[in-house]
Write an enzyme that holds these catalytic residues in place. Structure first.
Site, PDB file in Angstrom:
ATOM      1  N   ALA A  92       0.843  -1.197   0.000  1.00 23.42           N
ATOM      2  CA  ALA A  92       0.000   0.000   0.000  1.00 23.42           C
ATOM      3  C   ALA A  92       0.876   1.243   0.000  1.00 23.42           C
ATOM      4  O   ALA A  92       2.030   1.207   0.430  1.00 23.42           O
ATOM      5  CB  ALA A  92      -0.931   0.007   1.214  1.00 23.42           C
ATOM      6  N   ASP A  93       0.300   2.331  -0.479  1.00 24.43           N
ATOM      7  CA  ASP A  93       1.000   3.611  -0.472  1.00 24.43           C
ATOM      8  C   ASP A  93      -0.037   4.723  -0.423  1.00 24.43           C
ATOM      9  O   ASP A  93      -1.181   4.536  -0.855  1.00 24.43           O
ATOM     10  CB  ASP A  93       1.870   3.775  -1.714  1.00 24.43           C
ATOM     11  CG  ASP A  93       2.815   4.953  -1.576  1.00 24.43           C
ATOM     12  OD1 ASP A  93       3.744   4.863  -0.745  1.00 24.43           O
ATOM     13  OD2 ASP A  93       2.614   5.965  -2.271  1.00 24.43           O
ATOM     14  N   GLN A  94       0.362   5.879   0.101  1.00 16.77           N
ATOM     15  CA  GLN A  94      -0.581   6.987   0.225  1.00 16.77           C
ATOM     16  C   GLN A  94       0.109   8.322  -0.001  1.00 16.77           C
ATOM     17  O   GLN A  94       1.233   8.544   0.470  1.00 16.77           O
ATOM     18  CB  GLN A  94      -1.223   6.980   1.608  1.00 16.77           C
ATOM     19  CG  GLN A  94      -2.285   8.049   1.795  1.00 16.77           C
ATOM     20  CD  GLN A  94      -2.917   7.972   3.166  1.00 16.77           C
ATOM     21  OE1 GLN A  94      -2.236   8.138   4.168  1.00 16.77           O
ATOM     22  NE2 GLN A  94      -4.204   7.711   3.189  1.00 16.77           N
TER      23      GLN A  94
END
Length: 190
Positions: free
Chosen positions: A65-67
């Protein structure tokens, strides 16, 4: 099952689904490119994080995941890294709306198949004084959070309005989408 992340927030979120998993640091260098759309950046980095652990875990479902978020001025921003940058981010964000982009990838290292997607979540911060921002940053230490706040903690007091389909995406791992992806790979959460 492997969570490709060093984020304690993602770890806590994934625990909510109640199945056993391991945690491993992805072998990816993160960078933000202002010329690339935020949804493409988070999808790419989420995928790279999951794929980076494929050789180490050749028979696993690996979740990456990344944000990032796009501020009201159209700039793509990530984690502040220190108190001063966190305060500056919040000063610029106060009284405005911002969109958070969270990418997620589930990679089946045994079969070589992956699913990658992203979610968005909009927040509008209240107007805040410099003192309020300073006290918040010192109390909550959000230097490792995109947007310089922890919505699951005192950061909720910074908000005027929040809009989106899955509040967990704002914390860093969209569990509704993760559940759908895992079901695609035969993992029944319920």
């Amino acid at each position: 099952m492997v969570l490709a992340s060093t984020s304690p927030y993602r770890l806590q979120l994934l625990r909510q689904l109640g199945f056993p998993f391991q945690v491993a640091a992805p072998q990816v260098t993160e960078s933000i490119d202002q010329q690339v759309a935020p949804e493409l950046q988070v999808k790419y980095l989420a995928s790279q994080k999951a794929l980076s652990l494929g050789a180490k875990y050749p028979d696993a479902l690996i979740i990456g995941a990344d944000q990032v978020f796009m501020d009201a001025r159209g700039r793509i921003l990530g984690k502040p890294g220190n108190f001063e940058q966190a305060e500056e981010q919040l000063r610029q964000m106060a009284g405005r709306s911002h969109v958070f982009y969270t990418g997620v990838c589930v990679y089946d290292s045994a079969g070589g198949q992956s699913l990658t997607d992203y979610t968005t979540y909009r927040v509008t911060l209240r107007s805040l004084t410099r003192d309020q921002i300073h006290r918040y940053v010192r109390r909550e230490n959000p230097v490792d959070c995109a947007g310089s706040f922890k919505i699951e903690g005192l950061g909720i007091a910074l908000m005027e309005k929040m809009q989106g389909d899955d509040f967990t995406s704002l914390i860093g791992l969209p569990l509704i989408r993760v559940t759908e992806m895992l079901e695609h790979f035969g993992v029944e959460i319920l």
